[in-house]
Each structure stands twice: as structure tokens, then as C-alpha cells.
Scaffold this motif. Structure first.
Motif, PDB file in Angstrom:
ATOM      1  N   ILE A   1       0.818  -1.193  -0.119  1.00 26.29           N
ATOM      2  CA  ILE A   1       0.088   0.015   0.146  1.00 26.29           C
ATOM      3  C   ILE A   1       0.941   1.207  -0.090  1.00 26.29           C
ATOM      4  O   ILE A   1       0.482   2.131  -0.605  1.00 26.29           O
TER       5      ILE A   1
ATOM      6  N   LEU B   1      -5.985  -4.056  -1.045  1.00 22.39           N
ATOM      7  CA  LEU B   1      -6.861  -3.389  -0.142  1.00 22.39           C
ATOM      8  C   LEU B   1      -7.884  -4.568   0.482  1.00 22.39           C
ATOM      9  O   LEU B   1      -8.125  -4.398   1.835  1.00 22.39           O
TER      10      LEU B   1
ATOM     11  N   THR C   1      -8.223  -5.527   4.382  1.00 20.26           N
ATOM     12  CA  THR C   1      -9.566  -5.376   5.104  1.00 20.26           C
ATOM     13  C   THR C   1      -9.910  -6.618   5.637  1.00 20.26           C
ATOM     14  O   THR C   1     -10.641  -6.752   6.906  1.00 20.26           O
TER      15      THR C   1
ATOM     16  N   ILE D   1      -3.966   7.669   6.531  1.00 20.38           N
ATOM     17  CA  ILE D   1      -4.473   6.635   5.234  1.00 20.38           C
ATOM     18  C   ILE D   1      -5.849   6.774   5.415  1.00 20.38           C
ATOM     19  O   ILE D   1      -6.433   6.638   4.286  1.00 20.38           O
TER      20      ILE D   1
ATOM     21  N   TRP E   1      -6.395   9.505   2.618  1.00 21.62           N
ATOM     22  CA  TRP E   1      -6.006   8.995   1.379  1.00 21.62           C
ATOM     23  C   TRP E   1      -6.810   8.147   0.800  1.00 21.62           C
ATOM     24  O   TRP E   1      -7.196   8.105  -0.316  1.00 21.62           O
ATOM     25  N   LEU E   2      -7.535   7.115   1.757  1.00 17.40           N
ATOM     26  CA  LEU E   2      -8.602   6.430   1.236  1.00 17.40           C
ATOM     27  C   LEU E   2      -9.709   7.196   0.569  1.00 17.40           C
ATOM     28  O   LEU E   2     -10.294   6.744  -0.519  1.00 17.40           O
TER      29      LEU E   2
ATOM     30  N   ILE F   1      -8.603   8.388  -2.820  1.00 14.15           N
ATOM     31  CA  ILE F   1      -8.632   7.140  -3.678  1.00 14.15           C
ATOM     32  C   ILE F   1     -10.318   6.855  -3.877  1.00 14.15           C
ATOM     33  O   ILE F   1     -10.613   6.678  -5.486  1.00 14.15           O
TER      34      ILE F   1
ATOM     35  N   ARG G   1     -12.282   1.379  -5.865  1.00 14.77           N
ATOM     36  CA  ARG G   1     -13.220   2.485  -5.240  1.00 14.77           C
ATOM     37  C   ARG G   1     -13.975   1.805  -4.228  1.00 14.77           C
ATOM     38  O   ARG G   1     -14.042   2.099  -3.256  1.00 14.77           O
TER      39      ARG G   1
ATOM     40  N   ALA H   1     -11.459   0.545  -1.286  1.00 17.38           N
ATOM     41  CA  ALA H   1     -10.987   1.619  -0.422  1.00 17.38           C
ATOM     42  C   ALA H   1     -12.388   1.940   0.398  1.00 17.38           C
ATOM     43  O   ALA H   1     -12.058   2.216   1.555  1.00 17.38           O
TER      44      ALA H   1
ATOM     45  N   LEU I   1     -12.153  -0.613   3.249  1.00 15.16           N
ATOM     46  CA  LEU I   1     -11.428  -0.372   4.186  1.00 15.16           C
ATOM     47  C   LEU I   1     -11.662   0.712   5.282  1.00 15.16           C
ATOM     48  O   LEU I   1     -11.314   0.753   6.510  1.00 15.16           O
ATOM     49  N   VAL I   2     -11.902   1.808   4.428  1.00 13.04           N
ATOM     50  CA  VAL I   2     -12.174   3.041   5.235  1.00 13.04           C
ATOM     51  C   VAL I   2     -13.369   2.939   6.216  1.00 13.04           C
ATOM     52  O   VAL I   2     -13.434   3.283   7.359  1.00 13.04           O
TER      53      VAL I   2
END
Length: 998
Positions: free
Chosen positions: A224, A265, A269, A384, A387-388, A391, A400, A403, A406-407
Motif C-alpha cells: 500500500i 486493499l 481489510t 491513510i 488517502w482512502l 482514492i 473504489r 477503498a 477499508l475506510v
């Protein structure tokens, strides 16, 4: 019935006298089998699997260790790669991959052989060339994609492949593959395939923990970081922190433009999901720390003045260059904050999910207790997160979505700022809702995705609703934005469409004789016997899609009755009820080949779980429960699922039945008449704690305001001895002893403590303010020198690894503690409801007789008794005072309230107990308002004069209460901050003064 004869080419392979002849035969076999499923069946029956297993076993690397000891491992790898033996092994791998492409029917003979363990041994060898790694990883991914097609009933619980690939012996190979650089196209593909394999197989908690502890998570973090470098998001000044402990020592090389971020990602996750400690382990990994160092407010040199005495101070105009904020945030758009509302702290039905340690009545069991489950401080958010979000704004497709996933996980674990909610509302929610559109299509999509089964768009669509569900689960503001974006309407329509007929993706195999060859399965070896045909990929996609939609619907409606009514108005309730129906166990064999995708075809286990969650949310509404759910017949499918063979389904169905058993529910009589009570009582004694809690919760609702004969049947079914055993346990002492045992085992001296996100030591039972410097074992290892990144650096250092293990053990201990508390709490609540309502006096006598008058009161007194424990391992403060959990205090005192509301003889029994009331007086000034209120209610019920015949008894009890100091305790509550307690205290004081007046 005769066994199939081996094809000529297979006989030629078996009789080959040299490796070159084997290579020729294997190439011919490969060319004949690719794309010909009928030939594959014949060759499997003829014994191709054992032949391929023999070829691979003979080529298993055995000289690598000796070569490495002689310093010639590299030359050995090169010669091994270019030899004819290598070519034979490679051709055998490709043939196995071709067989696996044929579908689930070919997986059974492959698993029955030693092919997969042999391939994993080859992959795990230190001299395994990339020419082998790539086809092996492709083969493993092919098998992982087709395992869910084998059995609809068990999908996706088949962990055979995961147990082998993610075993401690083979995890090192994944770390080595992921840790390599993006130097060539082949290495890039291997990295992405290894990450994809992790994303598909990592579903068990033990596998996730192993991947974190063995360095795979750190290796993924470096990948990453490579994308962060390639996109130019490295924080300003990161170069100044490269030599600090925990950093890589050098900025990672940028990822190539052709590299795919989505598999990386996804792998990260699935590893960190549902564990804050693994998520913090990821955020503290060397790769993330290197590109996203922690921002510290800085001042210009001219602002720092030096005083005459030598110390420094800030000038009056000194301001920090930045306020510890995130530079990446400047790249994100500003969002309106006018509509941000704080969620109410109390609601009729609290939220789903695992957002905190507070008790929620929507759960049938407490959420896991964790000191670190509160949202992270504002300054602790890692870069991060923005940043996510960048993305999500700039990329498309699966990148997409991954991301966003994960966020969302970081947000749910409390590792993102709370002020992100408006940004999620205006940025992330609309993107996820857009993915729900029927006409949504990924750009430049050609045919199927990399698994060769369904399209990339179908993959994205089946995951998007689940990401939306996890995002909005506990936040009313996010739910409002999603509903205003027509999420309910779209999801309802999509759920209906999942019941459309599934097109036939393939036709049955044609044979010259008009039927399949007559083979005797009993006479065939397991590796020559084909497995079940399995289900079509499109049907499994539909089931996953349906499951994801049901999760989203359940996550959107827990708070608002208007949202639940909107679901009903969209006409989706009958489809939710249909989703509660499992696949019939007596379904004909051809139903697997040609499913009609109707309600009669049933649903797999994950879909049943999601449907139970949706039904449970809808049953929170009284109006919906009395109209739409009754009309749709929600009770009957749940009564079936409570006896389902899968334990998780039983738990989910029982949780939904809890709402059906409420006193206002018209289905309460149906539960009694359907003879569900014996099943609930049986499940209440299950070894599974969650099922016990859910069943006790449902029984608690069932016995409330029911005839006494029903209550007696419940007590008889549970068994008086079992009830006594539960209420006499002491979960507080059990937790402490368990913690001391862990401390002795780990020999660390901090087993009852944990490290928070800031790296500070926190003791659960006895918080420490100063823990001093860490021991040598806990200090960071030396950082790697610049440009010297090696495989060893991806093994977490001693401090991070021990912290991860410690946190995992503490999570298990605190969860066990909460489970023990919840079982006892629900048992006391059940007994309380048994002595409520009409016939309460009769039931009090019944419980005194069945449980034992002395035993029951002793159990209640023990719950209120202050307790200490000897900590022999501590030099200072060897005696520790332990607090009784609020849940136990509330339940036990409520039980006393109802006994005190009984007949005069029942009150006399309470007054005559040695320690019961004396212990209760310790809690009149308790911090929890329910405990204080219950204490006052006990006093009121003990001295309330129902008729003149009990006047002297009331006076005697009032005098005894005064002797115990209750008068002073009540005086301290007359100015209580809670209005109800103040009013109840006035009543109690008035009764006491009236009875004690001369």
C-alpha cells in the motif's frame, strides 16, 4: 458396472521411462483436456489425478536445504527451473489447473489426493522459481473461486483450502511472495494473486491472527505504501523520519502503473475486520509509518526564544506551522456541517454493531468489552483515512469499493475521526448508492472477471450493499442520508429481482449412448471419483447478492419506525420471509443442476442469517409486527430455523423470536402453542454462550404476564439445579483468576493490562498512571538501514508482536467475562419476570420450594457482596477490590424488589437474611441511576402497608432498616440528579417517618 479404462495417453504417461517422455505425454494431455469437460471426466475416472500427484511428488524440492547450506541455493534454483523435471512439474500443475477450471465436480478428487499439499510444499520452498509460483497461485485461486459452488448448504464455510494455505508452515510463502518488489510483470502478478488468495480464504479468526503475527499484514502494508509513493501522497517531511524506530529506513519504490491496488486493499481489510488490535497493528506497520509519519505541531525557529537562564520559550506571536492536522485533508472537498446531529444516547432500540462497550437492549448479549473501543482521539487518526477518501474520489470500479470497505472498517473500529461522518454522508454514501443502480456497469468490461465465473460488475454489485450496511450500521445521520438517497427503494427492488429465474449457464453433458457412463463409485478410489456437480456461478452470485441486500436493509432501519414502514410499503416483506426458508433437505438431485430460484428452492446459510437480521429489525415496530409481518407469516419460518442444524442460524432465529415474544406482540401465543418453549429451554443449556443468552432472553419475554402453569413448565424444563448453578457463579472472580493465569503463562507482568492506541499501558482492573520504561523485550528492534529491505523485516518486532498477542488474549478474556455476566443477568431477569404479574405470590413460593429459599437468597446476597482477591504476583497492593458489574447489580436488586412486593412472609424472609440487606445498603449512592432507583424501591416495597394486619410487621421492618443505616442513605438521595429517584426517595422517607413516629 465396470470401472473406467485408462485412456491410452494416460497409460503412456504411467509407462514413461524418462522425464522427457513424461513431458511429451503431459503436454499432449494438457492440449486434449483444455476446454473439454467430457474428456476431463473420463480422464479423472481413468486415474489422471493419482498420476499427476506422482509426477509432482517426484519433483518435490528436496535438495534445496543442502544447496542452501553450501551457499548454492540460487544456482540450484536456476538449474531446477531450466531442467526437464521442472518442465514436467509445470505441465502437471497446468493440467491440474485445467481440471479445476471444470468446476466443483473436479474438486473432490483433487482434494482426495496429495496434490495441494505437494504444491504448497513446492511454493514454500526457498528456491521456488516464479515460473512455478505463478501457475500454483493461479491454481489455488481457481480452486478457491469454485469451492463455494460445491455445496449451497455449507457455503462459504468450507475451510479445507484455507486450513492448508494459511497454515503456519505455508504462511511464510505468502509473506515472501507479497514482500517481493514489483520488479517484473510476473512478480507483480504473483503479488496480486497471493493477495487475492488471502482475500478469498481468510474468514476464520485464527487465520487472520496468524497472518498478522507472521508478517503478511506488514508486507501488505508496504505494498500500500508503494501505491502511496506512486501517487505522490507521501507526507511532507517523511524523509526526516526514516531512521526512527518502526520505519522502513527508506521510502518504498513506487508501484508500477499497471499494478492493481484492489486485491491488496481487500486482503488488508479481511485481516483487520472485527479487530481493533489488528487494525492498529496495520497502522503501526513500517510501511504505513514510513509514508504517513505522525504529524507533530512544529514552530519556526524564529518563534523559539532563549531566556537568560538558558531555557527556551515561545514568542508571543508563535503559532505552529500546522496544528497536527493532516495535509492530505487539504485535497478533499469541504462538506456542509449544518445537518450534523449527535445520535441520542438513549433510544427505544439502540443500534446494531460493535461501536462501544455500553449495554444495548437490541442485543441479546452484551457487546465485547474493550477499553479501546471508544472512538480514537482526534489527533490519533492516521493519514491513510483521508488517502482512502481521495482514492474513492479519483478511482473507480473495484478499487473504489475496496477503498470504501477499508475506510469503513477503520471508521467502525474507532480509528477515524467522528467528524468524518458528514464527509461519508456527502461523498461515500452517494457513491455506494450509485453502485446499486440497475444500469450500473463498470467501464471497459470484457466478459467475465479474473475468476472466469461472473463479471466484474456482478462482483462489485454483490459487495456494495454489504459495505453500505457496515457504514451506516450505527449512525442515524448516515442512515438518513442513505434513505434520502433512495437506498431503501433501490434495495427493495433489488431484493425482488433476486427472485427472478436464473438463466441456465450450461447444459448437461452429452454422451453418445444417451447417458453418462455406468461407473461403480464404490469400486473407485476417492481421487478417481467425481464430486457433486454443484451450483451454477450465477446462482451463487444471486445468493450472495441477496445476502448483501438483506444486510443493508437491516442496517438502515434499526432506529426509525418510518423507515421500517417504508420497507413494508415497498412490498418487500414477503421476499424477506421467503429468504428465511432454507433449502429442503429432501430436494431432488437434479434441482442442483437446474435451480428455479424460487422460494421453494430455499437459501444457503449466510442468506438465512442475513434474513433473520432483517426480520429482527422489522419486528421492532409494533405496527409492522401487527400488520405486514403477521400477514406475511414471519413466525413459522423462524420456528423452523430455531431447530436448524447450523448453530449460527439457531442463534439468529432466536434473536428474532425475542421480539416476537414481547408482551405486546400478537405472536406470543403462537410461540406457546407451537411448542417452542422446550426448544428454547434446551438451547438455554447449550455449550454455546451466545445461543444460551439469546434463548434466555426469549424465555424472559415469554414468561412475562403468562399463566403460572407456563412459568412452571419453563422452570421444570430448565431444571432447578441448572438455575441454581448459573445464579451462584461469580463471573468477577472467574475473570480475575483467568487473567492471573494468563499473566503467569505469559510471564510478562501485564497480562491484566493492555496498550492503548497511543502506546500507553492500561490495566483493566487497576489502571496504572506510570508504567516506566519498557523492558528490553518490549523495545523496538533496530531499524533497517536504507535500501536494505529484506524478508526478515516483515516479521513484526518483538514489541509489536507481543502487543498483538496480548490484545488478542485480552479480547477473549473480556468477551468471556461479558458472556458469563450476560448469562447470569438474563437468568435473574427470567426469574424476576416469573414472579411478576398475576399469581406472583404463588410463583415466589414455587421458586422458594424448587430452588431452595436459603439458596436463592444466598445467591442474591452474594451478588451484592463486596469482594476482594489476593494477587500474590504483586508486591504492592496484593489485595484488589473488585466491583460487581452493573448488569448483575440491577438484575439482582430487581429480583429483590419483586420478592419484597410479595406477601408479609416473603418480606420477613428477606429481613431475616443475615447479609442481604446489609450488602444492599452499599449501593444507595452507586454511580448507575438504575442501581440507586432499585435500592429505593426495595425500601418502599418492604415497608409499604397493604392492609392494617401488616402494620406491626411494617413498623418492625422500618426499625430494622433504620438500624442498617437506610435512613441516612435515603437522606443523601433527596437531592439526587435524577428526578425519578428524588420522587421515589420522598415516598420512602415519608413511609419510614410515618412508621417510626411515636
Amino acid at each position: 458396472m465396470t470401472r473406467a479404462a485408462a485412456p491410452p495417453i494416460l497409460l503412456q504417461l504411467r509407462s514413461s521411462e524418462s522425464v522427457s517422455e513424461q513431458v511429451v505425454s503431459l503436454r499432449t494431455l494438457k492440449n486434449e483436456l483444455i476446454g473439454h469437460d467430457q474428456r476431463k471426466e473420463a480422464y479423472v475416472a481413468g486415474g489422471i489425478i493419482p498420476a499427476l500427484a506422482q509426477v509432482l511428488a517426484l519433483r518435490r524440492p528436496g535438495k534445496a536445504a543442502a544447496a542452501e547450506s553450501n551457499g548454492s541455493a540460487i544456482s540450484q534454483a536456476r538449474s531446477y527451473q531450466s531442467s526437464e523435471e521442472s518442465e514436467a512439474c509445470l505441465q502437471a500443475i497446468l493440467i491440474v489447473g485445467s481440471l479445476a477450471q471444470g468446476g466443483p465436480t473436479f474438486l473432490a478428487p483433487i482434494f482426495a489426493s496429495d496434490i495441494i499439499p505437494t504444491l504448497l510444499t513446492i511454493l514454500s520452498s526457498p528456491d521456488c522459481p516464479s515460473t512455478f509460483s505463478l501457475p500454483i497461485l493461479r491454481l489455488l485461486n481457481t480452486i478457491a473461486d469454485r469451492l463455494p459452488l460445491q455445496s449451497q448448504e455449507q457455503w462459504p464455510r468450507d475451510t479445507r483450502l484455507a486450513d492448508m494455505v494459511l497454515s503456519p508452515e505455508n504462511i511464510g510463502a505468502l509473506r515472501r511472495i507479497v514482500a517481493q518488489e514489483y520488479s517484473t510483470t510476473r512478480s507483480q502478478t504473483c503479488i496480486e494473486l497471493a493477495a487475492s488468495l488471502i482475500g478469498k480464504l481468510c474468514t476464520e479468526e485464527i487465520h487472520k491472527t496468524d497472518l498478522a503475527e507472521c508478517g503478511v499484514l506488514d508486507a501488505l502494508a508496504v505494498k500500500i505504501a508503494s501505491f502511496v509513493v506512486a501517487q505522490g501522497f507521501v507526507l511532507p517531511g517523511a524523509e526526516d523520519h526514516l531512521q526512527e524506530p518502526g520505519a522502513l529506513g527508506d521510502i518504498p519504490p513506487p508501484a508500477p502503473a499497471s499494478a492493481r491496488l484492489a486485491p491488496i486493499l481487500r486482503a488488508v481489510t479481511v485481516i483487520i475486520e472485527q479487530s481493533k488490535w489488528r487494525a492498529e497493528h496495520f497502522l503501526s506497520s513500517p510501511g504505513i509509518v514510513t509514508v504517513f509519519p505522525k504529524q507533530v505541531p512544529g514552530f519556526a525557529s524564529v518563534d523559539i526564544k532563549k531566556g537568560p537562564w538558558g531555557s527556551t520559550y515561545f514568542s508571543g506571536s508563535a503559532v505552529p506551522r500546522h496544528h497536527g492536522g493532516n495535509p492530505v485533508d487539504s485535497l478533499l472537498p469541504s462538506v456542509p456541517l449544518a445537518h450534523v446531529k449527535s445520535s441520542p444516547s438513549s433510544a427505544n432500540f439502540p443500534p446494531l454493531g460493535n461501536a462501544g462497550s455500553q449495554r444495548r437492549s437490541s442485543h441479546s448479549f452484551p457487546t465485547p468489552f474493550s477499553l479501546a473501543e471508544t472512538p480514537a482521539p482526534e489527533e490519533d487518526e492516521n493519514s491513510i483515512v483521508p488517502w482512502l477518501l481521495c482514492i474513492i474520489r479519483s478511482e473507480g470500479g473495484m478499487v473504489r469499493l475496496m477503498a470504501a470497505r477499508l475506510v469503513t472498517v477503520l471508521f467502525r473500529l474507532g480509528l477515524a475521526k467522528k467528524h468524518r461522518v458528514p464527509m461519508f454522508s456527502y461523498l461515500l454514501v452517494p457513491i455506494l448508492i450509485r453502485m446499486l443502480d440497475k444500469d450500473f456497469q463498470l467501464p471497459q468490461e470484457n466478459g467475465t472477471s479474473e475468476d472466469g465465473l461472473i463479471t466484474a460488475t456482478q462482483h462489485l454489485k454483490e459487495e456494495a450493499p454489504a459495505v453500505l450496511a457496515n457504514l451506516v450500521m450505527d449512525d442515524q445521520e448516515l442512515q438518513r442520508h442513505a434513505v434520502e438517497g433512495s437506498a431503501l427503494k433501490r434495495l427493495s427492488q433489488l431484493l425482488k429481482e433476486t427472485y427472478n429465474p436464473v438463466p441456465e449457464s450450461s447444459r448437461p453433458m452429452w454422451y453418445p449412448e444417451g447417458d453418462s457412463p455406468a461407473l461403480d463409485p464404490e469400486s473407485m478410489a476417492p481421487e478417481c471419483r467425481l464430486g457433486p456437480p454443484g451450483y451454477s456461478p450465477i446462482l451463487c452470485h444471486v445468493m450472495r447478492y441477496r445476502e448483501s441486500i438483506l444486510k443493508a436493509l437491516a442496517a438502515l432501519v434499526p432506529f426509525k419506525d418510518e423507515y421500517r414502514k417504508a420497507v413494508c410499503e415497498n412490498g418487500v416483506v414477503p421476499y424477506i420471509i421467503d429468504s428465511l426458508k432454507p433449502r429442503p433437505s429432501d430436494a431432488p438431485a437434479d434441482a442442483v443442476l437446474m435451480p428455479k430460484n424460487t422460494a421453494a428452492d430455499g437459501n444457503p446459510t449466510p442468506t438465512l442469517l442475513a434474513a433473520c437480521g432483517a426480520a429482527r429489525m422489522l419486528t421492532r415496530s409494533v405496527s409492522v409486527l401487527r400488520t405486514s409481518l403477521i400477514d406475511a407469516g414471519v413466525a413459522q419460518p423462524l420456528f423452523v430455523l430455531i431447530r436448524h442444524h447450523d448453530l449460527e442460524v439457531q442463534i439468529a432465529a432466536t434473536a428474532a423470536i425475542c421480539n416476537l415474544a414481547l408482551d405486546f406482540s400478537p405472536m406470543k401465543e403462537a410461540i406457546i402453542s407451537a411448542d417452542i418453549i422446550p426448544t428454547l429451554c434446551e438451547h438455554a443449556q447449550s455449550s454455546n454462550t451466545k445461543l444460551r443468552i439469546e434463548s434466555l432472553w426469549a424465555l424472559k419475554h415469554v414468561v412475562y404476564n403468562t399463566p403460572n402453569d407456563i412459568k412452571m413448565k419453563v422452570v421444570e424444563a430448565l431444571g432447578p439445579s441448572w438455575i441454581r448453578q448459573v445464579i451462584t457463579q461469580d463471573p468477577v472472580i472467574a475473570l480475575t483468576r483467568r487473567g492471573m493465569e494468563d499473566e503467569a503463562d505469559q510471564a510478562s507482568g501485564i497480562a491484566m493490562g493492555r496498550v492503548n492506541s497511543a502506546g500507553e499501558q492500561v490495566d483493566i482492573l487497576n489502571p496504572m498512571e506510570d508504567v516506566g520504561e519498557p523492558s528490553e523485550d518490549f523495545k523496538m528492534t533496530d531499524t533497517m538501514p536504507p535500501s536494505k529491505m529484506s524478508l526478515d523485516m516483515f516479521l513484526p518486532d518483538a514489541r509489536r508482536r507481543r502487543r498483538l498477542v496480548l490484545h488478542g488474549n485480552l479480547e477473549q478474556s473480556t468477551q468471556s467475562r461479558q458472556d458469563d455476566i450476560a448469562v447470569q443477568e438474563q437468568t435473574f431477569d427470567l426469574l424476576r419476570n416469573i414472579i411478576c404479574g398475576g399469581g406472583a405470590n404463588e410463583m415466589i413460593d414455587y421458586l422458594f420450594k424448587e430452588l431452595g429459599e436459603t439458596e436463592l437468597l444466598d445467591a442474591l446476597a452474594n451478588k451484592l457482596r463486596p469482594r476482594t482477591i489476593q494477587l500474590q504476583h504483586r508486591r504492592e497492593s496484593p489485595t484488589l477490590s473488585l466491583s460487581v458489574p452493573n448488569e448483575i447489580l440491577i438484575s439482582a436488586s430487581a429480583m429483590i424488589i419483586h420478592i419484597a412486593a410479595g406477601l408479609p412472609r416473603h418480606r420477613a424472609v428477606l429481613m431475616s437474611h443475615d447479609n442481604l440487606l446489609r450488602s444492599l445498603t452499599n449501593y444507595f449512592n452507586h454511580s448507575h441511576r438504575d442501581v440507586r432507583a432499585n435500592c429505593v424501591w426495595v425500601v418502599i416495597n418492604l415497608i409499604y402497608e397493604e392492609d392494617q394486619s401488616d402494620h406491626e410487621g411494617c413498623r418492625a421492618r422500618a426499625s430494622r432498616l433504620k438500624t442498617l443505616g437506610v435512613t441516612d442513605k435515603l437522606a443523601s438521595l433527596q437531592d439526587d440528579s435524577d428526578l425519578d429517584i428524588k420522587e421515589r426517595t420522598k415516598t420512602a422517607v415519608h413511609l419510614l417517618n410515618s412508621l417510626l413516629a411515636p
